[in-house]
Design an enzyme around this catalytic site. Sequence first.
Site, PDB file in Angstrom:
ATOM      1  N   ASP A 395       0.841  -1.196   0.000  1.00 54.44           N
ATOM      2  CA  ASP A 395       0.000   0.000   0.000  1.00 54.44           C
ATOM      3  C   ASP A 395       0.879   1.251   0.000  1.00 54.44           C
ATOM      4  OD1 ASP A 395      -2.324   1.503   0.141  1.00 54.44           O
ATOM      5  OD2 ASP A 395      -2.419   1.421   2.325  1.00 54.44           O
ATOM      6  N   GLU A 398       2.493   4.926  -4.073  1.00 53.44           N
ATOM      7  CA  GLU A 398       2.437   5.838  -5.254  1.00 53.44           C
ATOM      8  C   GLU A 398       3.765   6.559  -5.475  1.00 53.44           C
ATOM      9  OE1 GLU A 398       0.039   5.632  -2.863  1.00 53.44           O
ATOM     10  OE2 GLU A 398      -1.129   4.332  -4.172  1.00 53.44           O
ATOM     11  N   ASP A 468      -8.973   3.646  -2.160  1.00 51.78           N
ATOM     12  CA  ASP A 468      -9.954   4.072  -1.158  1.00 51.78           C
ATOM     13  C   ASP A 468     -11.231   4.602  -1.790  1.00 51.78           C
ATOM     14  OD1 ASP A 468      -8.043   3.306   0.576  1.00 51.78           O
ATOM     15  OD2 ASP A 468      -7.409   5.320   1.143  1.00 51.78           O
TER      16      ASP A 468
HETATM   17  C1  GLC Z   1      -4.757   3.351   2.859  1.00 56.97           C
HETATM   18  C2  GLC Z   1      -5.256   2.109   2.126  1.00 56.97           C
HETATM   19  C3  GLC Z   1      -6.307   1.421   2.966  1.00 56.97           C
HETATM   20  C4  GLC Z   1      -5.715   1.065   4.319  1.00 56.97           C
HETATM   21  C5  GLC Z   1      -5.180   2.334   5.015  1.00 56.97           C
HETATM   22  C6  GLC Z   1      -4.455   2.016   6.308  1.00 56.97           C
HETATM   23  O1  GLC Z   1      -5.758   4.281   2.979  1.00 56.97           O
HETATM   24  O2  GLC Z   1      -5.743   2.433   0.861  1.00 56.97           O
HETATM   25  O3  GLC Z   1      -6.779   0.265   2.317  1.00 56.97           O
HETATM   26  O4  GLC Z   1      -6.687   0.486   5.126  1.00 56.97           O
HETATM   27  O5  GLC Z   1      -4.275   2.986   4.151  1.00 56.97           O
HETATM   28  O6  GLC Z   1      -3.403   1.171   6.102  1.00 56.97           O
END
Ligand code: GLC
Length: 755
Positions: A395, A398, A468
């Site tokens: 995650d 980017e 998200d």
């Molecule tokens: C980001 C991710 C989400 C995750 C959050 C905390 O917003 O896109 O899926 O739950 O981070 O890690």
Amino acid sequence: MDVQINGQRAYLTNGRDAKTVQWIRPGVLRIYREKNPDELVRLNLEQQPVSLETEQGSQSIMIRWDNYLLQADENLNLSVYQAGRPCFAEYPGDATVYTEKQEFSLAELEGHKRNESPADFKTQISVTLFDDTDKLYGLGDKAAALNRREYEYISWNTDDPTAHNESYQSLYKSINYLLVNHHRKYYYGLFYPSSYRCVFNLGKYSRDFFYIGSQQGEYDYFLILGDTPMEITRRYCALVGMPLFVPRKMLGYHQSRWSYSREGLHQVADRFRELGLPLDYIHLDIDYMERYKVYTVNREEFPDMKETARQLEEQGISLISILDPGVKVEEGYSVHDQLEEMGGFATLDGESYVNQVWPGDSKFPNYFRESTAEYITRITGDFMRETGVSGIWCDMNEPASFRGPLPDQVEFPSETAMHHHDEVHNLYGEYMCRAVSRAFTRENRRPVVITRAAFATTSPFTTTWNGDNQSLWHHLEASLPQVMTMNLCGFAVNGVDIGGFGGEPTKELLVRWIQANLFSPFLRNHTTLHTRPQEPYAFDRETAAIYKKMLQIRYAFLPYLYDLLEKAHRTGEPVQRPLFLEFPEDEQVKERNDQVMLGSSVMLCPILHQGQRSRVVYFPQGQWVDYFTGTVYEGGREYLIPMPLDAVGLFLKAGAILPMYRDLTHIDDEQLDTLYLYLAGGGDGEYLHYEDDGRTLDYRQGIFNRYRITRTGGQLRFETLVSNFPTRYRKIVVVHRGQERLIPFAPQFVCRLEG
Ligand code: GLC
């Protein structure tokens, strides 16, 4: 005008300008003035022979191959004709972009945001729109309908958690690929292979042309030709890399939230088991870590993660843990210290660059340097062994940063060249996943990796989810074109957060969401911090019951889904397809955003709007059978079909043969001993079914089975075409017109169909 042919390259000049056309393969051309650097964007450029015939006139140059003709006019504008009809044309007119914007500061006072419309490019590739019916598909995860014409997008991986809609120019992924439908029936593909920021203006300012503009990218693109959009898709995937083949288990259901405690994990497992809800994975979000330090575990909450994982594994449930790139700046924290010592972080003016992410001040691993990537592979493997987690969810890659974006000049040197943030930004997520997925492949395991950020070439290394979203009906609506488009772009295992990540769904929204995404290859319910529980049982009995019915259908169709995935991996053919891929000449399906094909035989038509209890379904040519009622619909027209809260439109092509499982609550490869062959309606059909161990890379050595099942004249024939894997099947059950026939497994058999 002059043309020089050198092997499969043509150098075209007119005294003022020069362009090169390279025939990579018969349907894949690279057209450039200057090539983009290809050290980081890795493509399959293996050349296949093409024989070219050149004709040179005073006003134009013509080059023929197969049934194609490429023509360059005196200004070196290129056009391609297929069987004598126009197929693609660079725009020959004036495509200068003028955007006069008014002073905006007053609107900004109230919080309005200005839409970016960059217009000053070093490079502009302008392409003719032939007529008003032309449609432009592609560009990955945008929260919009299938047809992107008249919109403008910017390829720049962006973490923006506000509510995405069709006006968002950048999301998490940059997939510079368009599939263009022109003259109603015909198609071509266009791929821009630059990792630098670029703009896709898809006819926003003109009905005559669209363009790709970039400040740093070069005039360099791939034109992908073929007889059908499916052939073009296959050729595109062969260029950027075939989609990842995941373990069969990964196609099961995933439950997640930010974040489960240890007790929470067990509660989820218990509740799913008690209610008979299928479940294969639970996800561990950032709170499993010690103060968000990657590769650590919060020992107070999870004193023995390996034991927790073992207990869940006993129930058939595996863990996937989140991994962010940002490494907390903390002396004495081994990951930080070791990376620092090996020069493994991105730098600015020679010092490790610091920005803020979850752990506070953080540094960013430089995955572009092989020694750093190798270190990440190693510690990822060690972490999985030490904790017992089975998969990694990448995650914030980017890369997201809380104190403003990384400056363009941040340095990411590889062993052989210096790269800067502006070049690597869109590739950062991919290179993280390359390093992570190697921890699996080194051990002969198929990767269980999910990523948020990606570039066009990322799909061989990881699966993806679309970031998200929110618990909004319009995000449910956008989920279908998103997943279909990701599939068109070679990302077969893709999905969105079921129920929505931000906000809280009503039970009706949750139910419609699981129905609409029933066949998303990556199927996960996930929500943010402090929201109400979003598990299927957290609402009421009716919700849990409908959700269960849907998951049972999903698990029933798993062998079909797995066959499609194996084919996607081999050929690039999407798993979840927009209808036009199957019916490319049918004008009725070009903008069907709310119907989706799973392979060639199954069509899903969900309800996407609050309060609706029926919907219009369009059936393409042929006969279609309602999976639930057996009602047969004649294709070529629309019907209004009732769909109460517990129903989703699920239609099978008459004659289809579908392999199925029954009564699974999770996927245990060892236990899959009964294969159901479901025959839809009347009619003849043929189907190829694939079997392997479901988890290793042994299939690459040919260790799999392939079966052919044919249905002709009231007879079903089962044949084994390839038999290199010890089959798990003991029984085959043929299901036809409500009757079931059990046949002990045999490599070949013929059975008569009643009725
Ligand atoms: C980001 C991710 C989400 C995750 C959050 C905390 O917003 O896109 O899926 O739950 O981070 O890690």
